[in-house]
Design a protein around this motif. Sequence first.
Motif, mmCIF file in Angstrom:
data_model
loop_
_atom_site.group_PDB
_atom_site.id
_atom_site.type_symbol
_atom_site.label_atom_id
_atom_site.label_comp_id
_atom_site.label_asym_id
_atom_site.label_seq_id
_atom_site.Cartn_x
_atom_site.Cartn_y
_atom_site.Cartn_z
ATOM 1 N N ARG A 165 0.916 -1.188 -0.097
ATOM 2 C CA ARG A 165 -0.146 0.060 0.179
ATOM 3 C C ARG A 165 0.884 1.152 0.047
ATOM 4 N NH1 ARG A 165 -5.010 -0.797 4.252
ATOM 5 N NH2 ARG A 165 -6.441 -1.852 2.675
ATOM 6 N N TYR A 221 -5.861 2.434 -1.026
ATOM 7 C CA TYR A 221 -7.019 1.692 -1.040
ATOM 8 C C TYR A 221 -7.305 0.964 -2.491
ATOM 9 C CZ TYR A 221 -7.484 2.679 4.021
ATOM 10 O OH TYR A 221 -7.149 2.653 5.155
ATOM 11 N N GLU A 250 -4.882 -4.291 -4.039
ATOM 12 C CA GLU A 250 -5.629 -5.547 -3.783
ATOM 13 C C GLU A 250 -4.427 -6.551 -3.488
ATOM 14 O OE1 GLU A 250 -8.365 -5.925 -2.823
ATOM 15 O OE2 GLU A 250 -8.711 -8.114 -2.647
ATOM 16 N N LYS A 252 -7.760 8.051 5.085
ATOM 17 C CA LYS A 252 -7.486 7.510 6.387
ATOM 18 C C LYS A 252 -7.897 8.765 7.250
ATOM 19 C CE LYS A 252 -4.025 3.889 6.629
ATOM 20 N NZ LYS A 252 -2.981 3.490 7.264
ATOM 21 N N GLU A 305 -7.746 3.773 10.531
ATOM 22 C CA GLU A 305 -8.228 2.962 9.398
ATOM 23 C C GLU A 305 -9.281 3.626 8.550
ATOM 24 O OE1 GLU A 305 -8.194 0.439 6.664
ATOM 25 O OE2 GLU A 305 -6.806 0.155 8.538
ATOM 26 N N SER A 360 -10.999 1.846 6.305
ATOM 27 C CA SER A 360 -11.641 1.025 5.837
ATOM 28 C C SER A 360 -12.728 0.904 7.021
ATOM 29 C CB SER A 360 -11.212 -0.272 5.421
ATOM 30 O OG SER A 360 -11.925 -1.543 5.537
ATOM 31 N N HIS A 373 -14.295 -0.986 1.371
ATOM 32 C CA HIS A 373 -13.233 -1.571 0.786
ATOM 33 C C HIS A 373 -13.588 -3.099 0.669
ATOM 34 C CE1 HIS A 373 -9.094 -2.086 -0.525
ATOM 35 N NE2 HIS A 373 -8.726 -2.748 0.324
#
Lengths: 167, 555, 289
Positions: B83, B94, B97, B139, B477, B479, B538
């Motif tokens: 990331r 984000y 993957e 974030k 976070e 997500s 996410h």
Amino acid sequence: MQMVNFDFKNEIIKEDFSLNYCYQCGTCSSICPVAFASEGEYNPRKIIEESLMGLKSLLIKEQKPNIWLCSTCQMCVEECPQEVFLTGIFESLKNKIVQTGEKYPEAFKVQAKAIIDNGVAISLSPPIIRRRKELKLPNVESADRIELKNLLKATNFEKKININGDR
Amino acid sequence: MVDEEVKIGVFICHCGTNIGGILDVPNITEYAKTLPHVVYAADNLYTCSEVGLTQIRENIKEHNLNRVIVASCSPRTHEPLFRATCFEAGLNPYLFEMVNIRDQDSWVHMKEPERGTEKAKDLIRMGVYKAALLEPLEKIKVSIIPSALVIGGGISGMNAALNLANRGFEVNLIEKEPHLGGLIRSLNKTYPTNEDASKLLEITNLVEENKKIKVFKSAIIENIDGFVGNYKTTIVQNENLTKIESGIIIVATGASPLSPEGYYSYNGKDIISQMELEHLLKNNSVYANNVIMIQCVGCRNEERKYCSNICCMGALKNAMLIKEKNPDAHVSIIFRDIQTKGTTYEAYYRKAREKGILFIKYLPEKPPVIKKDHIQVYNEFLNHEISISYDLIVLSMPLIANDDSETLAKMLKVPLEVNGFFLEAHVKLRPVDFATDGIYVCGSAHWPADISECISQSNAAASRASTILSKDMLEVEGSTAEINEDLCVGCEACIKLCPYSAISKDEETDTVIVNKVICKGCGVCGASCPHQAITIHHFTGDQILSAIVTYGGEE
Amino acid sequence: MTYKYFLGCVIPGRLPYLEASARKTFEKLGMKVGDQANYSCCPDPTGAGQLDHLTWLALGARNLCLFEESNSNILSLCSGCTETLKAVKYSLEKDNKLKEEINSKLNSIGKKYKGNVEVKHFAQVLYENIDSIKKKVKKPLKDLKVASHPGCHYLRPSEIMQWDDPLVPKTLDELIEAIGADPVDYSLKIDCCGNPVEKSNKDISLLMLENKLKSMKDAGTDCIACVCPACYQQFEFNQKEVNKNSNTNYNFPVFYITELIALAFGMNAEEIGLKYHRVKTDEILQKIS
């Protein structure tokens, strides 16, 4: 019902202080070959527990468990994680049994008597003397009786062990 | 961005021979190139090496990649690295993957490499379909109030407060009693050093004199609000309200001794508790010659299954103190199991035996019976009852949870265990943390603890707390869960299930709202919402379904 | 270092053939071991001491004095005697007050124990000469499986005996290897043979023996090697009793380890009096010839 007797416990402690260190882990009874063969009739852990509690009549009079079954193999002493000198404690208990005039196995008396009379546990019999000659072995010179007698008198052995069973 | 054409880059890692030695990686790479939106695919020996990371950065630029997939190991260890690499190349982190073709594929299919290779293709295809739908997330940044709140002024709380103050942080220390000191105030001497408890209480002066520590005595907590970095606590002192703002909270509320009333014909005269004996010893007024202590009174039973941890050492200490004063005294300890862990305590136990203290084991089903001047107890080793005379019996009572611990737990939104003690986040890996960020526990609030344990735990809690207090801002976070107000029916199932207490009722709309700072994006609420009113960013329904459908599932 | 024999009571009085094998073995090793007159029962650590510890110490100290007076160290042929003499020496060295008390008793017979005497078990002396034993072997006891029985007082209490490992002894097996035989590893190797228990309960004593015999049999031994006359007698004379009680058929030849060494040195059965053995040794002799 047995009453805990601190005075008797302290008497044993005076003979061997290591008794105090026992925490009843049971290592002694688990490795004792006599406990194994007697299926628990003899049990060093029990004797130690009774000693800690000062259970005088069980230890001295009733002799339960029978302390005379100890083979003195010293396995318990070797394995004890707290360095309790079990056989030393047992010896002083047996000394107490004998010297308070309680019963003890005849074979011990026989041996003691032989030592008092002859200075040795086993005397030389005529066939053995013959065999020694055949094997060209030297004569065995026995101990000075008078000297031994005097020494045993100094330790008061005969009286202590009640050899004539008059107590 | 949403309208932008999706361009996916796939990087497939050999992980040395971990993956490459089993799966046909070049074959998988060729396959990846055929998948929709994939404009670039390559394999390398170690994607996490500098060579591999540079390749990611360069290809993002060269091919204008707006999605990156790494098929390699576990996101638990490597997702943060990849990331960050995407972020360095100007891509929202984000939009990355990760596909696990090692732990979940090559390692478990070592003996069937062909099927493993096919599985890797499936996993990567699923990743590609999910990645195509990924959205950029931000974030959340939280400011931190650089001061601490310590609840409880016993040895743990005072030590935690001093520790934080010595690191330069402002500390608010609140105590419900009119004095600092807690249980130590009732003690005579403390094991294993047999030091006077008053000596330990000297810490009270250090706390009271410390300019960084503000002490609130006779204080009751009225309310606690907020989240990590921003806690707001209201306390009452003599009907005066005070609001305390803090970045973190340390729970050091201790425990209480169980009352001996009703146990073993307790009478407070010749049958007393260990705490009362402490008092007698302090005043030098123990005259008994035959003292018997009974351990595990009122605990390790059906009602209270736990071991109170401190009573064995406490009894050993007092037994030895009696013997030191009066060597002819007969002191016995009737116990179930002597718990003296570690080398120092083990040596202490040996010393107690050396002093001639008698230890008698009892079985819980055959507890000692107190008669007029003696105790009868069944001796398991001898298989018969024995009796011991006494003129003083001392009952070792356990520490139990404070009766107000439940109220406090509710205010803090942290859990208690079955006995009412505070429950840490993980018994082994996070022993002084709660699952909720910014709240810590130490000392007997957590479990009956002795002084050295209180000291180490309170130092640990202070140290954990300072990892937050030492920062200006906290990044949390991105997500997280989001409630669709139009779909929510206000059933509040999610509120009960959320392990972090991040969801609360919105009093205005009667629906629920998520505190994004507290939320960890675990997805429990989303999975349980009967009206599918919750989106977990996410891990949206579309993203997950898309992956499942391409695998062969039905929409 | 000069040695004199301490024969004890059992060996000279019951088992003179074991004494013969020992004397001949040490002779062959070129060691001069003298004889000492006037010593008494050690006394038995499993007997007299259990009745009166003080008498046990006094008699033991008197025996030590005799050797001390003649400037020689003790080579004991019996484990019980070794333990007594070592334990008395240990106790008196450790406790000066006790030493004074014992010396006051010894004073009545004009003796004084100073503490200048070493006590060694004969198997220790053999082990210390293992290289020279290896060199003197003429007839290695090839393929002979020997279960060594160290016995209790050869090893324990280790604090006093200061010799082999009290729980994993190795010296006897190494001696057995040194004469070309195969030492047998069996589970109850360090257990007591049961002999001292005979004084209080013969049945339990025999059960202990049976446990040992079974363990030896399971390990496939041909014969038993001892280093203590009490153990020797238990194995040699009581196998039949075990068989009677438990309907078993143990019949292991029992050797003193000096007998096996003497045979390996090339001495014949007659020289060392093997005919006096209760369990016949013929099969073993055939096997090694």
